[in-house]
Motif scaffolding. Structure first.
Motif, PDB file in Angstrom:
ATOM      1  N   ALA A 104       0.868  -1.167  -0.063  1.00  8.74           N
ATOM      2  CA  ALA A 104       0.080   0.047  -0.007  1.00  8.74           C
ATOM      3  C   ALA A 104       0.886   1.271   0.151  1.00  8.74           C
ATOM      4  O   ALA A 104       0.524   2.348  -0.687  1.00  8.74           O
ATOM      5  N   THR A 105       1.917   1.307   0.662  1.00  6.78           N
ATOM      6  CA  THR A 105       2.638   2.314   1.032  1.00  6.78           C
ATOM      7  C   THR A 105       3.545   2.636  -0.554  1.00  6.78           C
ATOM      8  O   THR A 105       3.600   3.627  -0.944  1.00  6.78           O
ATOM      9  N   ILE A 159      -4.877   1.853   6.959  1.00  2.90           N
ATOM     10  CA  ILE A 159      -3.558   1.884   6.358  1.00  2.90           C
ATOM     11  C   ILE A 159      -3.518   3.098   5.431  1.00  2.90           C
ATOM     12  O   ILE A 159      -2.840   4.211   5.622  1.00  2.90           O
ATOM     13  N   GLU A 160      -4.740   3.223   4.917  1.00  2.00           N
ATOM     14  CA  GLU A 160      -4.919   4.293   3.817  1.00  2.00           C
ATOM     15  C   GLU A 160      -5.083   5.577   4.553  1.00  2.00           C
ATOM     16  O   GLU A 160      -4.365   6.745   4.130  1.00  2.00           O
ATOM     17  N   GLU A 161      -5.821   5.925   5.710  1.00  2.00           N
ATOM     18  CA  GLU A 161      -5.886   7.078   6.419  1.00  2.00           C
ATOM     19  C   GLU A 161      -4.432   7.613   6.833  1.00  2.00           C
ATOM     20  O   GLU A 161      -4.050   8.857   6.938  1.00  2.00           O
ATOM     21  N   ASN A 162      -3.729   6.485   7.585  1.00  2.00           N
ATOM     22  CA  ASN A 162      -2.331   6.731   8.137  1.00  2.00           C
ATOM     23  C   ASN A 162      -1.506   7.127   7.020  1.00  2.00           C
ATOM     24  O   ASN A 162      -0.553   7.960   7.422  1.00  2.00           O
ATOM     25  N   HIS A 165       1.539  13.673   3.864  1.00  2.00           N
ATOM     26  CA  HIS A 165       1.036  15.019   3.588  1.00  2.00           C
ATOM     27  C   HIS A 165       0.847  15.973   4.823  1.00  2.00           C
ATOM     28  O   HIS A 165       0.811  17.028   4.777  1.00  2.00           O
ATOM     29  N   ASN A 166       0.560  15.236   6.225  1.00  2.00           N
ATOM     30  CA  ASN A 166       0.111  16.356   7.075  1.00  2.00           C
ATOM     31  C   ASN A 166       1.070  17.257   7.791  1.00  2.00           C
ATOM     32  O   ASN A 166       2.252  16.943   7.767  1.00  2.00           O
ATOM     33  N   ILE A 181       0.910  14.292  12.191  1.00  2.00           N
ATOM     34  CA  ILE A 181      -0.517  14.111  13.311  1.00  2.00           C
ATOM     35  C   ILE A 181      -1.773  14.532  12.507  1.00  2.00           C
ATOM     36  O   ILE A 181      -1.728  15.258  11.452  1.00  2.00           O
ATOM     37  N   PRO A 182      -2.795  14.025  12.832  1.00  2.00           N
ATOM     38  CA  PRO A 182      -4.031  14.379  12.158  1.00  2.00           C
ATOM     39  C   PRO A 182      -4.354  15.807  12.251  1.00  2.00           C
ATOM     40  O   PRO A 182      -4.243  16.520  13.358  1.00  2.00           O
TER      41      PRO A 182
END
Length: 296
Positions: free
Chosen positions: A24-25, A106-109, A115-116, A288-289
């Motif tokens: 995924a990465t 995984i996708e959200e992380n 990017h965050n 971080i989120p």
């Protein structure tokens, strides 16, 4: 020429296969037109190997797939470099990820890690060793020792060893704690050196902990009977009682009357009778989120 992203994977953390995470990465990095450099930890010379890879590829960010111990390895390797660390929780207990409120997929992380924005979190030096999250003397460290010697992994394994450890509980120890506060001498079951709030199991042990305030907390559990333990596990930390005392400081010394089991960030470190502790402000940039940016 493509920019580089580095992925550090602990292949054995959490006792789960990492192939899906790596795939995924790799796809995510490809879609971002980034070259992915993958390093698998081995337990031998990991810090030096990560330093060499960083100097060779100069990655924009380093993504860590593992638990708190793996994150700490990368943080120590990067202590002299200005780089953002992204986290894909993949350990047996992902304490820092829990405190950062990282999502479950995984996708959200990956979106957050790539990017965050970031926060600069403190670390703690304990007898010259670094802690990024929670370390402790006493019952929990004894439980981690038992967990490391068992064959059952994950939260179920922690649950089993918690019960086993409580059944075989040793006598409490006596601790003398000194610093820029009145000296404390007490009998204790456990002393937590906390840079944050929660264990990876979700149990809150230091409700008012802040990871970037230049302070750490000593959480002294003087009693740990089933009533107190039940309150802690249910999220009702008994702050205003004779069972618990919390000290917020930037430096302290802990002395015990007998050798006591000790752990750093989920890794058993043997027994100790003397701990020299001090805060290391703003040691690591962590993605971080967006919702918690500027809040923690």
């Amino acid at each position: 020429m493509k920019n580089n992203i580095m992925l550090v994977v602990n292949p054995i953390s959490g006792d789960v296969d990492k192939s899906e995470l790596i795939d995924a990465t790799t796809i995510f990095a490809g879609n971002e037109n980034l070259n992915l450099v993958i390093y698998n930890t081995s337990g031998a010379s990991d810090i030096e190997n990560i330093k060499v890879l960083y100097e060779t590829y100069n990655p924009e960010r380093i993504i860590v797939a593992g638990g708190d111990g793996t994150i700490k390895i990368v943080a120590e390797a990067m202590e002299n470099h200005d780089v953002i660390i992204g986290i894909i929780p993949a350990g047996s207990a992902n304490g820092l990820a829990v405190d950062l409120n990282l999502p479950s997929t995984i996708e959200e992380n990956l979106e957050i890690a790539f990017h965050n924005d970031y926060m600069e979190i403190d670390m703690i030096s304990i007898n010259g060793k670094k802690s990024i999250h929670l370390s402790d003397l006493g019952v929990n460290a004894e439980m981690i020792k038992n967990y490391e010697n068992s064959s059952i992994r994950g939260k179920w394994g922690y649950a089993i060893q918690t019960v086993t450890t409580l059944i075989d509980l040793d006598d409490p120890f006596t601790a003398t704690i000194t610093g820029d506060f009145e000296t404390i001498k007490c009998t204790a079951r456990m002393i937590v050196i906390a840079n944050s709030q929660k264990y990876g199991t979700g149990v809150s042990i230091n409700p008012n902990g802040v990871m970037d305030d230049g302070k750490f907390e000593l959480v002294i559990l003087k009693n740990l009977d089933l009533v107190v333990l039940g309150k802690i596990i249910s999220g009702n930390m008994p702050l205003d009682s004779e069972d618990v005392e919390i000290i917020s400081t930037d430096k302290a010394m802990v002395r015990t009357n007998v050798p006591v089991s000790f752990q750093i960030d989920g890794e058993y470190c043997g027994t100790e009778t003397n701990l020299n502790i001090e805060i290391l402000p703003k040691q690591m940039k962590v993605a971080i989120p967006n919702l918690i940016s500027g809040i923690i």
